[in-house]
Design a protein around this motif. Structure first.
Motif, PDB file in Angstrom:
ATOM      1  N   GLY A   1      -3.973  -9.543   6.829  1.00  0.00           N
ATOM      2  CA  GLY A   1      -3.005  -9.750   5.759  1.00  0.00           C
ATOM      3  C   GLY A   1      -2.771  -8.513   4.920  1.00  0.00           C
ATOM      4  O   GLY A   1      -3.473  -7.506   5.008  1.00  0.00           O
ATOM      5  N   ARG A   2      -1.745  -8.632   4.069  1.00  0.00           N
ATOM      6  CA  ARG A   2      -1.345  -7.508   3.225  1.00  0.00           C
ATOM      7  C   ARG A   2      -2.315  -7.303   2.064  1.00  0.00           C
ATOM      8  O   ARG A   2      -2.717  -6.188   1.740  1.00  0.00           O
ATOM      9  N   LYS A   3      -2.697  -8.421   1.437  1.00  0.00           N
ATOM     10  CA  LYS A   3      -3.423  -8.305   0.176  1.00  0.00           C
ATOM     11  C   LYS A   3      -4.841  -7.734   0.314  1.00  0.00           C
ATOM     12  O   LYS A   3      -5.248  -6.896  -0.500  1.00  0.00           O
ATOM     13  N   PRO A   4      -5.630  -8.143   1.316  1.00  0.00           N
ATOM     14  CA  PRO A   4      -6.949  -7.516   1.461  1.00  0.00           C
ATOM     15  C   PRO A   4      -6.870  -6.006   1.627  1.00  0.00           C
ATOM     16  O   PRO A   4      -7.666  -5.262   1.051  1.00  0.00           O
ATOM     17  N   LEU A   5      -5.885  -5.549   2.428  1.00  0.00           N
ATOM     18  CA  LEU A   5      -5.732  -4.107   2.623  1.00  0.00           C
ATOM     19  C   LEU A   5      -5.299  -3.412   1.334  1.00  0.00           C
ATOM     20  O   LEU A   5      -5.715  -2.278   1.059  1.00  0.00           O
ATOM     21  N   LEU A   6      -4.473  -4.077   0.534  1.00  0.00           N
ATOM     22  CA  LEU A   6      -4.063  -3.485  -0.742  1.00  0.00           C
ATOM     23  C   LEU A   6      -5.262  -3.321  -1.678  1.00  0.00           C
ATOM     24  O   LEU A   6      -5.365  -2.323  -2.401  1.00  0.00           O
ATOM     25  N   TYR A   7      -6.160  -4.287  -1.694  1.00  0.00           N
ATOM     26  CA  TYR A   7      -7.360  -4.165  -2.531  1.00  0.00           C
ATOM     27  C   TYR A   7      -8.223  -2.985  -2.074  1.00  0.00           C
ATOM     28  O   TYR A   7      -8.656  -2.161  -2.896  1.00  0.00           O
ATOM     29  N   VAL A   8      -8.489  -2.914  -0.776  1.00  0.00           N
ATOM     30  CA  VAL A   8      -9.295  -1.806  -0.245  1.00  0.00           C
ATOM     31  C   VAL A   8      -8.637  -0.472  -0.584  1.00  0.00           C
ATOM     32  O   VAL A   8      -9.296   0.490  -1.011  1.00  0.00           O
ATOM     33  N   SER A   9      -7.318  -0.410  -0.413  1.00  0.00           N
ATOM     34  CA  SER A   9      -6.577   0.826  -0.625  1.00  0.00           C
ATOM     35  C   SER A   9      -6.617   1.281  -2.074  1.00  0.00           C
ATOM     36  O   SER A   9      -6.967   2.433  -2.376  1.00  0.00           O
ATOM     37  N   THR A  10      -6.246   0.407  -2.999  1.00  0.00           N
ATOM     38  CA  THR A  10      -6.150   0.805  -4.406  1.00  0.00           C
ATOM     39  C   THR A  10      -7.513   1.121  -5.014  1.00  0.00           C
ATOM     40  O   THR A  10      -7.641   2.067  -5.799  1.00  0.00           O
TER      41      THR A  10
ATOM     42  N   PHE B   1      -6.700   6.701 -13.249  1.00  0.00           N
ATOM     43  CA  PHE B   1      -6.508   5.582 -14.176  1.00  0.00           C
ATOM     44  C   PHE B   1      -5.310   4.726 -13.753  1.00  0.00           C
ATOM     45  O   PHE B   1      -5.372   3.486 -13.771  1.00  0.00           O
ATOM     46  N   LEU B   2      -4.222   5.376 -13.360  1.00  0.00           N
ATOM     47  CA  LEU B   2      -3.047   4.638 -12.905  1.00  0.00           C
ATOM     48  C   LEU B   2      -3.349   3.845 -11.637  1.00  0.00           C
ATOM     49  O   LEU B   2      -2.851   2.726 -11.446  1.00  0.00           O
ATOM     50  N   SER B   3      -4.175   4.407 -10.767  1.00  0.00           N
ATOM     51  CA  SER B   3      -4.576   3.699  -9.561  1.00  0.00           C
ATOM     52  C   SER B   3      -5.403   2.464  -9.898  1.00  0.00           C
ATOM     53  O   SER B   3      -5.287   1.417  -9.244  1.00  0.00           O
ATOM     54  N   LEU B   4      -6.227   2.576 -10.942  1.00  0.00           N
ATOM     55  CA  LEU B   4      -7.006   1.419 -11.395  1.00  0.00           C
ATOM     56  C   LEU B   4      -6.082   0.303 -11.882  1.00  0.00           C
ATOM     57  O   LEU B   4      -6.308  -0.880 -11.616  1.00  0.00           O
ATOM     58  N   LEU B   5      -5.005   0.678 -12.580  1.00  0.00           N
ATOM     59  CA  LEU B   5      -4.020  -0.320 -13.020  1.00  0.00           C
ATOM     60  C   LEU B   5      -3.352  -1.003 -11.820  1.00  0.00           C
ATOM     61  O   LEU B   5      -3.018  -2.189 -11.885  1.00  0.00           O
ATOM     62  N   SER B   6      -3.177  -0.252 -10.727  1.00  0.00           N
ATOM     63  CA  SER B   6      -2.539  -0.837  -9.553  1.00  0.00           C
ATOM     64  C   SER B   6      -3.395  -1.932  -8.923  1.00  0.00           C
ATOM     65  O   SER B   6      -2.867  -2.856  -8.289  1.00  0.00           O
ATOM     66  N   VAL B   7      -4.722  -1.840  -9.084  1.00  0.00           N
ATOM     67  CA  VAL B   7      -5.608  -2.898  -8.582  1.00  0.00           C
ATOM     68  C   VAL B   7      -5.276  -4.217  -9.276  1.00  0.00           C
ATOM     69  O   VAL B   7      -5.149  -5.267  -8.633  1.00  0.00           O
ATOM     70  N   TYR B   8      -5.109  -4.161 -10.592  1.00  0.00           N
ATOM     71  CA  TYR B   8      -4.761  -5.367 -11.354  1.00  0.00           C
ATOM     72  C   TYR B   8      -3.370  -5.867 -10.960  1.00  0.00           C
ATOM     73  O   TYR B   8      -3.146  -7.078 -10.841  1.00  0.00           O
TER      74      TYR B   8
END
Length: 509
Positions: free
Chosen positions: A344-353, A457-464
């Motif tokens: 799926g898309r979302k697990p990879l987005l979490y790992v990535s960000t 810091f901006l990447s951390l915001l992308s996790v949320y």
């Protein structure tokens, strides 16, 4: 005798059944190969974008010396491509609705090819900028149209993989640009950067051949009331006739709604959205902007500046390090292609960000120590910087890089897909341009290390943002995905990350 006859009939039936199964499997394989080939050809424009990004990072070193440009002109030359790509992206939606997805791909290649030729022959900074602006318009068309076209010809179960193809080819283009820099860097400073930029024309030639192979989008054909052609395309890109007819009915139903929306009404709806469309725009445009404001283009465009700041001295060594970055970025995009329709898309987005956040912070720390207390040995600092840059592009490629385009191409309804995707591409290119045109200036103010702490810091915001606003779309048809956004409850359910997906991702890793 009856037993013998019965056996003969049974054997004949089994052979007929096996023959039908073999034919079905053969058709399935042929269809899969054809759809994959279409996705590859449609993604060739993305090679142009990637090559331009990669080659300019090295060519700018020699353009500075040959044309004697200032630092401001350098930022302008590098960053203007993303800004001017807005023109291509904004007009790309309307153009693709008017002349078709296929011919918009061709138009993008022609415009880029013209710009590349002008840049290669430019006698001055002003002429170089003219070529750069034309190339930017072509890239804007290409960035917008490729994911839309691929999403509209792809089956639901493979759409994530296929829609990721443009990102694969962007990475391949970046790697080729880095290699070109390294190979031609030994030539005269008046010649080498011109060859580097001119080689970018080659991929667009292959696009001309692709036009004889790829079909028009069946969804666009139905919008043009060319249902017979659309049916023929659907039969070619689906494994069974029943599946093709099912998709035909779904598209027709969506197209019937589209007929009630003229171009002006579409833009009016986009800028005065309903609650469901607002949720789509938040998800699509938000992920596009986060892809760029976390600094990936700064990392790629200005990797020579980063490595010089880390302590690498010669141009040859710097360009060799950028090849390692390009190779890493290209290899890890293949990991995303393998996993995107499996976990799926979302697990990879979490790992990535999360991974990008850590690597950007590590890069900031490595550069700080290189210019600070000297606790870390110089060679160790250089190694950490290269590791952090390679790690950042690897995590980017495994998630937010390709999935950004996948989501944007699949979450919007048919009547709005081209224009809404164009709006998302505008946000992406605008964010990219702002980062590219301000990186050197900001780095002089707060150091290169400080700039990467901001990116972290901006990447951390992308996790949320991924947790709060991105639903899971794996395995759903485009019409089913549209229904995900119809209510707040469906949106929340769609965005929840299933534990089974996380477990599966861990097992695959």
């Amino acid at each position: 005798m009856s037993l013998v006859n019965g056996y003969v009939k049974y054997k004949g039936f089994k052979e007929e059944e096996e023959g039908a199964f073999t034919m079905s499997r053969s058709r399935k394989n042929d269809t899969k190969k054809y759809v994959y080939a279409c996705a590859v050809f449609a993604s060739l424009n993305s090679v142009l974008l990637g090559y331009d990004v990669g080659v300019m990072s090295g060519a700018i070193l020699f353009i500075q010396k040959d044309l004697m440009i200032t630092e401001f002109q350098e930022e302008l030359l590098v960053g203007c491509l993303s800004i001017i790509a807005l023109v291509g992206s904004l007009t790309g939606g309307r153009t693709s609705d008017a002349i078709g997805r296929k011919w918009t791909i061709a138009l993008a290649a022609v415009v880029f090819q013209t710009g590349s030729a002008i840049m290669a022959l430019a006698p001055s900074f002003e002429v170089l900028m003219i070529g750069r602006l034309l190339a930017g318009v072509g890239i804007g068309f290409g960035v917008m149209i490729a994911p839309v076209y691929i999403a509209e010809i792809s089956p639901a179960m493979a759409r994530g993989t296929l829609t990721s193809f443009p990102e694969i080819f962007i990475n391949l283009g970046i790697l080729l640009g880095y290699i070109s820099n390294y190979l031609f860097s030994g030539l005269s400073e008046h010649i080498n950067w011109r060859i580097m930029l001119g080689v970018g024309i080659i991929p667009s030639i292959f696009i001309g051949f692709a036009l004889f192979f790829i079909p028009e989008s069946p969804r666009w054909l139905i919008m043009q009331k060319r249902e017979k052609e659309a049916r023929a395309v659907l039969l070619r890109i689906n494994e069974t006739e029943s599946e093709a007819m099912e998709r035909l009915l779904e598209i027709q139903e969506a197209a019937n709604q589209t007929k009630r929306h003229e171009e002006g009404a579409v833009w009016k709806e986009l800028f005065n959205p309903s609650p469901s469309l607002r949720r789509m725009l938040i998800t699509g445009c938000g992920i596009q902007c986060f892809q760029q404001i976390t600094g990936i283009d700064a990392t790629v465009y200005y990797s020579p500046t980063i490595f010089r700041d880390a302590g690498i001295q010669t141009d040859q060594e710097i360009l060799a390090a950028t090849v390692a970055v390009g190779f890493t970025k290209t290899m890890f995009i293949l990991v995303a292609i393998f996993l995107i329709d499996r976990v799926g898309r979302k697990p990879l987005l979490y790992v990535s960000t999360i991974g990008m956040t850590a690597c950007l912070a590590l890069l900031g720390i490595a550069l700080t120590h290189q210019h600070g207390s000297g606790v870390v040995a110089p060679d160790v600092g250089v190694g950490l910087a290269i590791l952090a840059v390679c790690g950042n592009v690897a995590f980017f490629s495994v998630g937010v890089g390709p999935i950004c385009w996948v989501l944007t191409s699949e979450i919007f309804p048919l009547r709005l897909r081209a224009q809404a995707s164009a709006v998302g591409a505008v946000g992406n290119r605008l964010s990219s341009g702002l980062v590219a045109m301000s990186f050197l200036t900001v780095s002089h103010k707060i150091t290169v290390a400080g700039t990467f702490f901001i990116f972290s810091f901006l990447s951390l915001l992308s996790v949320y943002f991924v947790y709060r606003f991105v639903p899971e779309t794996k395995g759903k048809s485009l019409e089913q995905i549209e229904m995900l956004f119809q209510s707040e409850d469906d949106w929340r359910k769609g965005r929840d990350l299933q534990l089974s997906d996380v477990q599966r991702l861990v097992q695959d890793d």
